[in-house]
Design an enzyme around this catalytic site. Structure first.
Site, mmCIF file in Angstrom:
data_model
loop_
_atom_site.group_PDB
_atom_site.id
_atom_site.type_symbol
_atom_site.label_atom_id
_atom_site.label_comp_id
_atom_site.label_asym_id
_atom_site.label_seq_id
_atom_site.Cartn_x
_atom_site.Cartn_y
_atom_site.Cartn_z
ATOM 1 C CD GLU A 1 67.251 39.208 -14.663
ATOM 2 O OE1 GLU A 1 66.043 39.054 -14.860
ATOM 3 O OE2 GLU A 1 67.957 38.352 -14.092
ATOM 4 C CD GLU B 1 69.409 39.057 -10.114
ATOM 5 O OE1 GLU B 1 68.618 38.112 -10.322
ATOM 6 O OE2 GLU B 1 69.116 40.250 -10.262
ATOM 7 C CD GLN C 1 66.559 38.614 -4.052
ATOM 8 O OE1 GLN C 1 66.089 39.223 -3.099
ATOM 9 N NE2 GLN C 1 66.099 38.766 -5.295
ATOM 10 C CD GLU D 1 64.217 41.906 -6.707
ATOM 11 O OE1 GLU D 1 64.909 40.881 -6.885
ATOM 12 O OE2 GLU D 1 63.466 42.386 -7.581
HETATM 13 O O1 AHR Z 1 66.211 37.199 -7.820
HETATM 14 C C1 AHR Z 1 64.921 37.158 -8.321
HETATM 15 C C2 AHR Z 1 64.821 37.787 -9.700
HETATM 16 O O2 AHR Z 1 65.551 37.040 -10.623
HETATM 17 C C3 AHR Z 1 65.389 39.179 -9.840
HETATM 18 O O3 AHR Z 1 64.506 40.163 -9.442
HETATM 19 C C4 AHR Z 1 65.665 39.273 -11.309
HETATM 20 O O4 AHR Z 1 66.715 40.145 -11.610
HETATM 21 C C5 AHR Z 1 65.931 37.840 -11.705
HETATM 22 O O5 AHR Z 1 65.207 37.469 -12.811
#
Ligand code: AHR
Length: 489
Positions: free
Chosen positions: A175, A297, A346, A27
């Site tokens: 989300e 995620e 991530q 991200e």
């Molecule tokens: O990974 C960090 C954040 O966590 C992401 O941007 C979001 O999708 C989730 O809430």
């Protein structure tokens, strides 16, 4: 030393392990993209068109199958046209979700596809539904995939890319129950249908559309989506779950006691309950397993390292994270009939990262090494694997041994973790319906607080290990806090 019996039956196939289960997520957040993956062409750090060479090699080594981008919450405020064309002219924007820093859009669509090409992984684009328009997403798909005469294909050509790319995975928002628009599932279901209608399959490209799914145990969200949307080209439904026992008191990655450790493991093991719960609902509407559950995620989320930007979500990564990754991946393998992709959050410098960077320095975290130990599961058939287990902590769900096994091209891969901090495990495993002549093993074992840092980047690393095979019985000892890969041929 505690003794455990195991049984693996190679004829009992319980799922096919899609390589994408070993997927990752990147991200525009903190130092994930900028500095972590992309340093710009003028950087003295070795790079290919601005993409770090060391990071690409590390991704290739774990056979990274898929990379999700550009978010996360960032995806729902990302306007892709800001990230194409002459870099000097690209718009600068505020990254409102992550630290309010300036996003200069120097890493955009072309750079992302080049990264995926260098790594050899599938791109997974998360589209902007929360603050974008139907036209904007529709045109992005046209820009990426249309081969012919059209305004977006022409624009792509002007930006130096005649040939379209292939794009398989397209997320319709992120989300949308939260940062992606705070929608009700009924509302999002309609929005999904609208957006997806205008994301076309051009020039032989076949989009695999992924709808925003639930957070954790929001089973109603899954129910509503399956009921209303399953016939609208939804091939995947996402699930997000972070292993955070208490959001008000997350604790630091490297500072924890035994109780914190077991609490995180118990929270991580909840992913199996959630997968079973959502799978049950999906089974009712989709008994043929046409729609995959995509855990796009997952992972541990701690307080940021002291002295770092709170909006950058930078955390260290210890053997505790390795054990968490090991048990999670074993769970995904065992549920591979329904779980067809998972993306750790991530990939670099953010949350449970597999890689950390500091200027030109780069290190591989204990979690990275687990992906290395598990990589041969990709594309294997997951087979039945039973362990006569024991729970480590009263009132919490912490089985001592975590396991999964797969078979591919006549080779069996077994991955085991011993979550105990005190006891070694002696494993005696019957291998049924598999003729093995040779056994090799690798291990990641260390103190639970051990980690790699830039002064000692190889403090925690994989070592060769020994397992034995006699008359169809596999024997291996697992030290406390260890992860082991065993290969049978
Ligand atoms: O990974 C960090 C954040 O966590 C992401 O941007 C979001 O999708 C989730 O809430």
């Amino acid at each position: 030393m505690k003794q455990f019996k195991m049984l693996i039956n190679a004829s009992d196939k319980i799922g096919h392990i899609n390589p994408e289960i070993y997927g990752h997520f990147s991200e525009h957040l903190g130092r994930c993209i900028y500095n972590g993956i992309y340093v710009g062409e003028d950087s003295k750090i070795p790079n290919i068109h601005g993409i770090r060479k060391d990071v690409v090699e590390a991704f290739k080594n774990i056979k990274m199958p898929v990379l999700r981008w550009p978010g996360g919450c960032f995806a729902d405020e990302y306007h892709w046209k800001d990230g194409i064309g002459d870099k000097a002219q690209r718009k600068k924007m505020i990254n409102t979700n992550w630290g309010g820093v300036v996003e200069d859009n120097s890493f955009g669509t072309h750079e992302f596809f080049e990264l995926c090409e260098l790594v050899g992984c599938e791109p997974y684009i998360a589209g902007n539904v929360g603050s974008g328009t139907v036209q904007e997403l529709s045109e992005w798909v046209e820009y990426m995939t249309f081969d012919g005469v059209s305004p977006m294909a022409e624009l792509r050509g002007k930006n130096g890319r005649e040939k379209p790319w292939k794009l398989k995975y397209l997320g319709i928002g992120n989300e949308n129950w939260g940062c992606g628009g705070n929608m009700r599932p009924e509302f999002y279901a309609d929005v999904y249908k609208q957006f997806q209608s205008f994301c076309k399959n051009y020039s032989g490209n076949d989009l695999f559309k992924i709808a925003c799914g639930p957070s954790g145990d929001d089973y109603n969200w899954t129910e509503v989506m399956m009921k209303n949307v399953k016939d609208y080209h939804m091939k995947g439904l996402s699930l997000h779950f972070y292993y955070v026992p208490d959001w008000n008191n997350k604790g630091f990655a490297t500072e924890f006691d035994e109780n914190d450790y077991y609490t995180i493991l118990s929270t991580a093991n909840r992913i199996e309950t959630l997968i079973k719960g959502h799978t049950e609902i999906m089974n009712r509407y989709d008994p043929e397993n046409k729609i995959g559950l995509i855990v796009d995620e997952w992972g541990c989320w701690y307080d940021v390292e002291k002295g770092t930007n709170p909006g950058f979500l930078y955390q260290q990564n210890t053997m505790r994270d390795a054990i968490v990754a090991a048990l999670s991946l074993n769970i995904f393998n065992r549920h591979s009939k329904r779980v067809i992709m998972a993306n750790l959050a991530q990939v670099v410098n953010v949350l449970q990262a597999v890689i950390l960077t500091d200027g030109e320095k780069m290190l591989l975290t204990p979690t990275y090494h687990v992906f290395d130990l598990y990589k041969e599961h990709q594309n294997g058939d997951c087979v039945y694997c039973y362990t006569d287990n024991e729970n480590l902590c009263d009132g919490k769900n912490v089985p001592m041994i975590s396991s999964s096994a797969s078979v591919k091209d006549g080779v069996m891969t077994i991955t085991l973790a011993n979550a105990s901090l005190n006891d070694e495990a002696e494993i005696s495993c019957d291998i049924c319906n598999f003729d093995a002549k040779e056994v090799t093993a690798r291990i990641l074992a260390d103190d639970v607080h051990a980690y790699n840092d830039f002064d000692a980047p190889e403090n925690v690393k994989i070592k060769p290990y020994t397992a034995t095979l006699e008359n169809g019985k596999l024997k291996v000892n697992l030290p406390a806090c260890s992860v082991v890969e065993i290969t049978l041929k």
